[in-house]
Design a protein around this motif. Structure first.
Motif, short mmCIF file in Angstrom:
data_model
loop_
_atom_site.label_atom_id
_atom_site.label_comp_id
_atom_site.label_asym_id
_atom_site.label_seq_id
_atom_site.Cartn_x
_atom_site.Cartn_y
_atom_site.Cartn_z
N TYR A 311 0.83 -1.21 0.00
CA TYR A 311 0.00 0.00 0.00
C TYR A 311 0.86 1.25 0.00
O TYR A 311 0.45 2.30 -0.52
N GLN A 312 2.07 1.16 0.56
CA GLN A 312 3.00 2.29 0.46
C GLN A 312 3.36 2.55 -0.99
O GLN A 312 3.51 3.70 -1.41
N GLU A 313 3.48 1.48 -1.79
CA GLU A 313 3.74 1.66 -3.22
C GLU A 313 2.57 2.36 -3.90
O GLU A 313 2.78 3.23 -4.77
N ASP A 314 1.34 2.02 -3.53
CA ASP A 314 0.18 2.74 -4.06
C ASP A 314 0.21 4.20 -3.66
O ASP A 314 -0.07 5.10 -4.46
N VAL A 315 0.50 4.46 -2.38
CA VAL A 315 0.54 5.83 -1.88
C VAL A 315 1.56 6.65 -2.66
O VAL A 315 1.28 7.79 -3.08
N GLU A 316 2.73 6.10 -2.87
CA GLU A 316 3.76 6.84 -3.61
C GLU A 316 3.32 7.10 -5.04
O GLU A 316 3.47 8.22 -5.55
N ALA A 317 2.77 6.08 -5.70
CA ALA A 317 2.36 6.25 -7.10
C ALA A 317 1.27 7.31 -7.23
O ALA A 317 1.33 8.19 -8.11
N LEU A 318 0.26 7.25 -6.37
CA LEU A 318 -0.84 8.20 -6.46
C LEU A 318 -0.40 9.61 -6.07
O LEU A 318 -0.90 10.60 -6.62
N THR A 319 0.55 9.72 -5.15
CA THR A 319 1.09 11.03 -4.80
C THR A 319 1.84 11.64 -5.97
O THR A 319 1.69 12.83 -6.28
N TRP A 320 2.64 10.83 -6.65
CA TRP A 320 3.37 11.34 -7.82
C TRP A 320 2.40 11.79 -8.91
O TRP A 320 2.62 12.83 -9.55
N ILE A 321 1.36 11.02 -9.13
CA ILE A 321 0.36 11.40 -10.14
C ILE A 321 -0.29 12.72 -9.75
O ILE A 321 -0.45 13.63 -10.58
N GLN A 322 -0.68 12.84 -8.48
CA GLN A 322 -1.36 14.07 -8.04
C GLN A 322 -0.45 15.29 -8.15
O GLN A 322 -0.89 16.38 -8.52
N GLU A 323 0.83 15.09 -7.87
CA GLU A 323 1.78 16.21 -8.00
C GLU A 323 1.85 16.71 -9.44
O GLU A 323 1.96 17.92 -9.69
N LEU A 324 1.79 15.78 -10.41
CA LEU A 324 1.77 16.20 -11.82
C LEU A 324 0.46 16.91 -12.15
O LEU A 324 0.47 17.95 -12.83
N LEU A 325 -0.65 16.37 -11.68
CA LEU A 325 -1.95 16.99 -11.97
C LEU A 325 -2.04 18.39 -11.37
O LEU A 325 -2.69 19.28 -11.94
N ASP A 326 -1.40 18.59 -10.22
CA ASP A 326 -1.44 19.91 -9.57
C ASP A 326 -0.82 20.99 -10.45
O ASP A 326 -1.15 22.17 -10.32
N ARG A 327 0.07 20.58 -11.35
CA ARG A 327 0.76 21.55 -12.21
C ARG A 327 -0.01 21.86 -13.49
O ARG A 327 0.37 22.76 -14.24
N GLU A 328 -1.06 21.07 -13.74
CA GLU A 328 -1.85 21.27 -14.95
C GLU A 328 -2.91 22.35 -14.73
O GLU A 328 -3.63 22.33 -13.73
N PRO A 329 -3.04 23.31 -15.63
CA PRO A 329 -4.00 24.40 -15.44
C PRO A 329 -5.45 24.00 -15.67
O PRO A 329 -6.37 24.71 -15.27
N GLY A 330 -5.68 22.86 -16.33
CA GLY A 330 -7.04 22.46 -16.65
C GLY A 330 -7.14 20.96 -16.73
O GLY A 330 -6.29 20.23 -16.21
N PRO A 331 -8.17 20.46 -17.39
CA PRO A 331 -8.34 19.01 -17.53
C PRO A 331 -7.22 18.40 -18.36
O PRO A 331 -6.62 19.07 -19.21
N VAL A 332 -6.92 17.14 -18.10
CA VAL A 332 -5.87 16.46 -18.85
C VAL A 332 -6.49 15.38 -19.72
O VAL A 332 -7.57 14.86 -19.42
N GLU A 333 -5.80 15.06 -20.79
CA GLU A 333 -6.26 14.00 -21.69
C GLU A 333 -5.70 12.67 -21.23
O GLU A 333 -4.50 12.53 -21.00
N GLU A 334 -6.57 11.70 -21.06
CA GLU A 334 -6.16 10.36 -20.65
C GLU A 334 -6.66 9.33 -21.67
O GLU A 334 -7.75 9.49 -22.22
N LEU A 335 -5.85 8.33 -21.91
CA LEU A 335 -6.27 7.21 -22.75
C LEU A 335 -6.77 6.09 -21.86
O LEU A 335 -6.20 5.82 -20.81
#
Length: 366
Positions: A311-335
């Protein structure tokens, strides 16, 4: 010379909830563990609201808005007197209902002063709170986690507080394709399990995954505590998005060739409860419950350490994703791809619930 305009994200043809979707408040969420709340003032932020929690002298849990109505002093910095909270700034006294019942500088308590008191239900090991429309807080809607408090199950667990949104957390728990990749070192999944037949269904506001994998070696997180290393088993499992507040999974492992007094079947229940602290931060409690080798403390230790590491691996992965999303000014494109269907169903459900709730809020403001 013409300059290329910045690429604009495509509008989703099938919109889903994401990290910007308003939090759903009309839901029973875990405020904390029964063991955390006692005869002291405990502050916690739930769904962007600071609250103070304590127990009355009779043992009933109470959750109030943490802000004194006079000059916004945090009530958690005050003190308990009997069943009442006394503000540490000007001494306003609040009953468990939130009603102000005393103020030293006034002969009579100001009757119009009442902080929010939130509906609470305690079902060990959880204290549940309703942060939304109180008229919708039906008592029968608290999720069933009865195995966490039953002697025929042995439970170990832990908690995290981290930077992510609950939409991503729900999708992560329904996304079993990452098990053998992200958790390769912690032994959560196997390649064969990821490729096994997947049955996905939506039942009302719930999303359910069913899998069956026969005559195949179990991953270490099952093989080691069940003492089935190096042997094939039949494995049946489900994972369930039960509500915005909780995810529950069940596993049934069939021992194909029991030896001596070995059990024919082994069962595991995995409980994930999480409550948004804010839009993009999360309180997260996890529990692993088993019906075998209940008194073996070495198995307790192995399950705790292996699951905490995963679960620590999940926490780290989701934190890294959120840190990237925080830098985006709007919605992001996902496949999205075929195996993403469980998470997509969940995210569509969250969006629908959030939009319906926002519609009710907007209607009340007219």
């Amino acid at each position: 010379m013409l300059q290329a305009s910045p690429r604009q994200p495509r509008q989703r043809s099938n919109p889903m909830a994401d990290h910007r979707t308003p939090l759903i408040r009309d839901c029973w969420y875990v405020a904390g563990l029964s063991s955390e709340v006692g005869r002291h003032l405990l502050e916690r932020t739930l769904l962007g609201t600071s609250v103070v929690m304590y127990r009355t002298e009779e043992g009933q849990p109470v959750i109030l808005n943490n802000r004194c109505l006079h000059r916004s002093f945090p009530l958690s910095r005050g003190r308990l007197e009997g069943n009442d909270v006394v503000c540490g700034y000007h001494g306003m006294v609040y009953a468990p209902t939130g009603q102000c019942v005393g103020m030293p500088s006034l002969a009579n308590a100001p009757g119009h002063a009442c902080v929010d008191s939130y509906p609470v239900i305690e079902k060990a090991p959880f204290i549940w709170v309703w942060m939304g429309d109180k008229s919708k807080a039906g008592r029968g809607t608290v999720p069933d986690t009865s195995w966490l408090d039953q002697p025929e199950w042995k439970t170990t667990g832990g908690s995290f507080n981290f930077h992510t949104n609950y939409v991503a957390m729900h999708e992560n728990l329904l996304d079993q394709t990452h098990f053998s990749i992200l958790h390769a070192k912690t032994g959560i999944g196997t390649p064969a399990y990821v490729r096994s037949d997947l049955d996905v269904r939506a039942e009302g506001d719930r999303v359910i995954i069913l899998r069956a994998l026969k005559n195949s070696p179990p991953p270490p997180v099952y093989a080691v505590p069940m003492k089935l290393e190096g042997r094939n088993v039949d494995r049946f499992s489900d994972a369930r998005f039960e509500s915005p507040a909780i995810h529950i999974a069940h596993a049934r492992i069939v021992n194909l060739q029991p030896r001596g007094d070995e059990a024919r079947e082994y069962r595991v229940n995995i409980t994930h409860a999480f409550t948004p602290e804010s839009q993009n931060s999360l309180h997260y409690w996890w529990f692993n419950s088993r019906d075998f080798h209940l008194t073996d403390e070495d198995i307790d230790t192995y399950i705790y350490q292996s699951h905490k590491a995963a679960y620590q691996e999940d926490v780290e992965a989701l934190t890294w994703i959120q840190e990237l999303l925080d830098r985006e000014p709007g919605p992001v494109e996902e496949l999205s791809f075929g195996p993403d269907r469980p998470g997509i169903l969940c995210r569509k459900t969250l969006l629908r619930l959030a939009q319906a709730e926002q519609g009710r809020i907007d209607a009340r403001q007219l």
